[in-house]
Design a protein around this motif. Sequence first.
Motif, PDB file in Angstrom:
ATOM      1  N   ASN A  38       0.915  -1.292   0.032  1.00  0.00           N
ATOM      2  CA  ASN A  38      -0.110  -0.007  -0.012  1.00  0.00           C
ATOM      3  C   ASN A  38       0.888   1.345  -0.072  1.00  0.00           C
ATOM      4  O   ASN A  38       0.534   2.337   0.883  1.00  0.00           O
ATOM      5  CB  ASN A  38      -0.971  -0.134   1.191  1.00  0.00           C
TER       6      ASN A  38
ATOM      7  N   ASP B   1       1.208   3.748  -2.029  1.00  0.00           N
ATOM      8  CA  ASP B   1       0.651   4.964  -2.387  1.00  0.00           C
ATOM      9  C   ASP B   1      -0.248   5.658  -1.232  1.00  0.00           C
ATOM     10  O   ASP B   1      -0.123   6.554  -1.159  1.00  0.00           O
ATOM     11  CB  ASP B   1      -0.311   4.592  -3.499  1.00  0.00           C
ATOM     12  N   GLU B   2      -0.907   4.659  -0.673  1.00  0.00           N
ATOM     13  CA  GLU B   2      -1.614   5.030   0.707  1.00  0.00           C
ATOM     14  C   GLU B   2      -0.847   5.508   1.667  1.00  0.00           C
ATOM     15  O   GLU B   2      -0.867   6.604   2.272  1.00  0.00           O
ATOM     16  CB  GLU B   2      -2.361   3.852   1.327  1.00  0.00           C
TER      17      GLU B   2
ATOM     18  N   VAL C 160       2.304   7.006   1.332  1.00  0.00           N
ATOM     19  CA  VAL C 160       2.796   8.373   0.837  1.00  0.00           C
ATOM     20  C   VAL C 160       1.879   9.432   0.973  1.00  0.00           C
ATOM     21  O   VAL C 160       2.210  10.500   1.513  1.00  0.00           O
ATOM     22  CB  VAL C 160       3.293   8.215  -0.629  1.00  0.00           C
ATOM     23  N   ARG C 161       0.718   9.031   0.411  1.00  0.00           N
ATOM     24  CA  ARG C 161      -0.646   9.978   0.604  1.00  0.00           C
ATOM     25  C   ARG C 161      -0.784  10.439   2.149  1.00  0.00           C
ATOM     26  O   ARG C 161      -0.782  11.573   2.449  1.00  0.00           O
ATOM     27  CB  ARG C 161      -1.774   9.500   0.013  1.00  0.00           C
TER      28      ARG C 161
END
Length: 86
Positions: free
Chosen positions: A30, A32-33, A35-36
Amino acid sequence: LALHPTPEAEIPPAVDVIVVQRSDNRVILNLDEVVRTVVHNFNLSLGIFNLDQLSFRRQYHDFQRAKIIIATAGTTFHNLLFFQPQ
């Protein structure tokens, strides 16, 4: 551990959070999650690193200046020897 001084031109700006993304089967699914969440919710600078592509000297300087390290279990955590918790 004493290292010879590194010219400032070779040392990139420090990041608050280092995310170690490996090239083998131990990846952060995960990413991307992660980092976001870090960037938007905590307003921290973040760098994604593949340590296989960085020199020992670069790893030393990056880990020494980071505030948070995110990685999967394994040999990556040997670099925590250089981590300077704040």
